[in-house]
Design an enzyme around this catalytic site. Structure first.
Site: not given
Ligand code: GLA
Length: 392
Positions: A36, A45, A137, A185
């Site tokens: 994603r 989140d 990421g 995610d």
């Molecule tokens: C990572 C975590 C998500 C979210 C992002 C920051 O990707 O897995 O749950 O907290 O960082 O938005």
């Protein structure tokens, strides 16, 4: 130029070939689950807030078959792992947890097997292959978890509840990868919709699809190709600081707090706690506004909110880094770019940029000129969540 997004069929062919070479015979099942990119709503989140991600055409594929008995053998096709590419473990028959261990990529598989919602999981053998850059990421780990869960659903179906599936995969990440991540995610990897971003309410776990298929618009992902070692330790620290801030404000979570609540309590909070909370409270509001702007086609406004989000992540939440800041600044110099920001947890990984389609070449060129590292580019479109594929 941008790397072409590899076809799902080519990664399936690669996984299938490795399966046939290793195990002999055809696999019974092929599934995939996407990575994603988050357009806005960062570090909200786990504060019960809103996020606005979309599923990518980059996917993790699992091909495999059920086997008699309680042994599991999994092989990864990933070339850049410096551990064993094969793992075999025995499924405990007393529901005892499968302990995490080496190789570390297999912990995602073990975690999902453990949290799968229709026990007992049968024995199986499988091959994993992915086009989601590892540790970049873009949620390579969530896509692996969701792909493994989707695979298990074909062998031994659960009740099909998609939100519960995302939550089970999030649990796998908590217990077997040791990352106390939020739900974003895994949720979008399960429920992503083609041609739409998803506005997810991380408290109620309801999602509203927001159309995003204007051909005049491009979503560019730029991988900084750096990953600072802070990623692992800083995430749980941020989470804890947010919980402390919420409790100092007398709220269940920062979702319930307003900027007025925060300003009223300012002299009771240390500066770091104040800054963390301010990012979260304002970012939740920005995300709601951004979803409205996107619905109206107000890309200028959306872009402005993206840049504000980046500055807040850099200055208040302190999860950006020099490389991500350089990428955003370079993109913002180009006419036709609406907005740009870091995406995901931070300390490296990717930026996401929203721009007019005609400006794509100029933008890539400018970033290449300005960036001190070696970037990789993906021009992406919002794609479908996890799915079962046909074996041709
Ligand atoms: C990572 C975590 C998500 C979210 C992002 C920051 O990707 O897995 O749950 O907290 O960082 O938005």
């Amino acid at each position: 130029m941008a790397s072409p997004v590899p076809e799902v069929s080519s990664v399936v062919a690669e996984a299938r070939q490795l399966y046939e070479q290793t195990f002999g015979g055809r696999p019974q099942v092929v599934v995939c689950a996407p990575g994603r990119v988050n357009l806005i709503g960062e570090h909200t989140d786990y504060n019960d807030g809103f996020v606005l991600p979309m599923a990518l055409p980059l996917v993790t594929v699992v091909v495999g078959s059920q086997t008699p008995g309680q042994d599991v053998t999994v092989i990864t096709a990933a070339k850049d792992v410096d551990e064993s590419r094969s793992v075999t473990f025995h499924l405990p028959d007393d529901g005892a947890p499968l302990s995490p261990g080496q190789p570390s990529w297999a912990n995602y598989v073990k975690g999902v097997v453990h949290h799968y919602r229709a026990q007992p999981v049968p024995g199986f053998r499988a091959v994993i292959a992915s086009t989601v850059p590892l540790g970049g990421g873009l949620s390579s780990s969530a896509s692996l978890e969701v792909a493994v869960y989707t695979f298990l659903q074909q062998l031994h179906p659960d009740d099909g509840d998609k939100v519960a599936k995302a939550v089970a995969c999030q649990q796998a990440e908590h217990t077997h990868a040791g990352v106390p991540c939020g739900i974003m995610d895994q949720f979008v990897s399960v429920l992503g919709r083609e041609a739409h971003a998803l506005l997810i309410d991380c408290r109620s776990l309801e999602a509203t699809p927001v159309p995003l298929s204007d051909p005049a618009l491009v979503i560019l992902i730029t991988n900084s190709n750096v990953k600072h070692s802070l990623t692992g330790s800083e995430y749980p620290t941020r989470r804890r600081q947010c919980e402390e801030a919420a409790s100092a404000l007398g709220k269940a979570s920062l979702r319930d707090a307003t900027m007025k609540d925060l300003e009223d309590a300012r002299n009771r909070l240390d500066n770091v706690t104040y800054c963390r909370a301010r990012h979260v409270i304002e970012e939740i509001e920005r995300t709601v506004q951004a979803a409205k702007a996107l619905k109206r086609g107000s890309y200028e406004e959306f872009g402005k909110l993206m840049v504000e989000s980046h500055h807040s992540l850099r200055d208040l939440y302190e999860v950006s880094c020099k490389e991500l800041d350089e990428l955003v600044s370079a993109a913002m110099e180009v006419e036709g770019v609406f907005g740009s920001r870091m995406t995901g947890g931070g300390f490296g990984g990717c930026t996401v940029t929203l721009l007019q389609a005609h400006a794509i070449d100029k933008t890539i060129l400018r970033i290449q000129e300005r960036y001190s590292g070696t970037p990789t580019f993906y021009v992406t479109t919002p794609s479908e969540g996890a799915r079962v594929l046909n074996l041709s």
